[in-house]
Design a protein around this motif. Structure first.
Motif, PDB file in Angstrom:
ATOM      1  N   SER A  31       0.855  -0.948   0.115  1.00  0.00           N
ATOM      2  CA  SER A  31      -0.135  -0.037  -0.070  1.00  0.00           C
ATOM      3  C   SER A  31       0.835   1.303  -0.102  1.00  0.00           C
ATOM      4  O   SER A  31       2.109   1.103   0.278  1.00  0.00           O
ATOM      5  CB  SER A  31      -0.864  -0.065   1.224  1.00  0.00           C
ATOM      6  OG  SER A  31      -0.033  -0.175   2.365  1.00  0.00           O
ATOM      7  N   SER A  48      -4.419   0.651  -1.117  1.00  0.00           N
ATOM      8  CA  SER A  48      -3.632  -0.352  -1.058  1.00  0.00           C
ATOM      9  C   SER A  48      -3.189  -0.619  -2.634  1.00  0.00           C
ATOM     10  O   SER A  48      -3.424  -0.324  -3.446  1.00  0.00           O
ATOM     11  CB  SER A  48      -4.627  -1.651  -0.642  1.00  0.00           C
ATOM     12  OG  SER A  48      -5.761  -1.613  -1.526  1.00  0.00           O
ATOM     13  N   LYS A  82      -5.867  -0.719   3.069  1.00  0.00           N
ATOM     14  CA  LYS A  82      -6.072   0.675   3.117  1.00  0.00           C
ATOM     15  C   LYS A  82      -6.169   1.559   4.488  1.00  0.00           C
ATOM     16  O   LYS A  82      -5.294   2.507   4.730  1.00  0.00           O
ATOM     17  CB  LYS A  82      -7.404   1.370   2.278  1.00  0.00           C
ATOM     18  CG  LYS A  82      -7.230   2.771   2.059  1.00  0.00           C
ATOM     19  CD  LYS A  82      -8.453   3.000   1.070  1.00  0.00           C
ATOM     20  CE  LYS A  82      -8.557   4.464   0.846  1.00  0.00           C
ATOM     21  NZ  LYS A  82      -9.612   4.904  -0.141  1.00  0.00           N
TER      22      LYS A  82
END
Ligand code: GLU
Length: 189
Positions: A31, A48, A82
């Motif tokens: 990420s 990500s 994320k």
């Protein structure tokens, strides 16, 4: 392992940060994210996957700031996603941090901060960093000296090796760099 890059200068920082992330991508690519000072607000974008995924998400023309930090991650604590991507911020959105390394005592620091009323939104060891800086910073006036002292006190509490870059929205023209047994290079031109 991961890659961190920061910029303070006269140029728009976003292209410089993205270029830096591409050069550091061999160090981690689950990420990536950026934090940029835009008119005394810290704007954060993260995604990500590889840096190209982050780049495609960002409208580059809307970022004019010339102070920023960025990160490409290879997870050590928490899944690659994320929510765990850096930069991480404190609960008041005053500080943004990117981090290479491990805070070995993050569990006890997290418990301490939770007892003090802080909430956590990721599984990372990193999220204690901006919140512990805020914990110390919020005890005094909003001065540059207090900002530096808060980082100093927080770093004294961290066990482990790390390199971190810190943005503070109260001091939009600067960023702080700290390293302890992790590499970092500062270039001046
Ligand atoms: N420990 C941090 C994380 O897992 C930084 C990653 C690293 O340096 O490898 O998010």
């Amino acid at each position: 392992m991961c890659g961190i890059v920061g910029y303070v200068g006269n140029k728009k920082c976003l292209p410089i940060l993205l270029n830096g992330l591409k050069n550091l991508e061999y160090r981690g690519y689950d990420s990536s994210g950026v934090a940029i000072m835009e008119k005394n607000c810290i704007e954060i974008r993260k995604e990500s996957g590889r840096v190209a995924a982050l780049e495609s998400l960002i409208d580059t023309s809307s970022f004019l700031g010339n102070v920023g930090i960025a990160h490409t991650r290879w997870a050590t604590h928490g899944t690659p996603c994320k929510e765990n991507a850096h930069p991480h911020i404190d609960n008041s959105s005053t500080f943004a941090v990117v981090h290479n390394g491990i805070i070995e005592n993050y569990k006890e620091l997290r418990q301490f901060l939770e007892r003090a009323g802080y909430s956590f939104y990721s599984q990372t060891d990193t999220e204690v960093i901006p919140n512990l800086i805020h914990y110390y910073y919020s005890k005094n006036e909003k001065t540059k000296e207090n900002f530096l002292n808060a980082i100093y006190k927080a770093c004294k509490d961290f066990k482990g090796s790390y390199a971190i870059l810190v943005l503070c929205k109260d001091f939009p023209n600067m960023q702080i760099v700290v390293r302890n047994n992790s590499p970092i290079i500062i270039g001046v031109r």
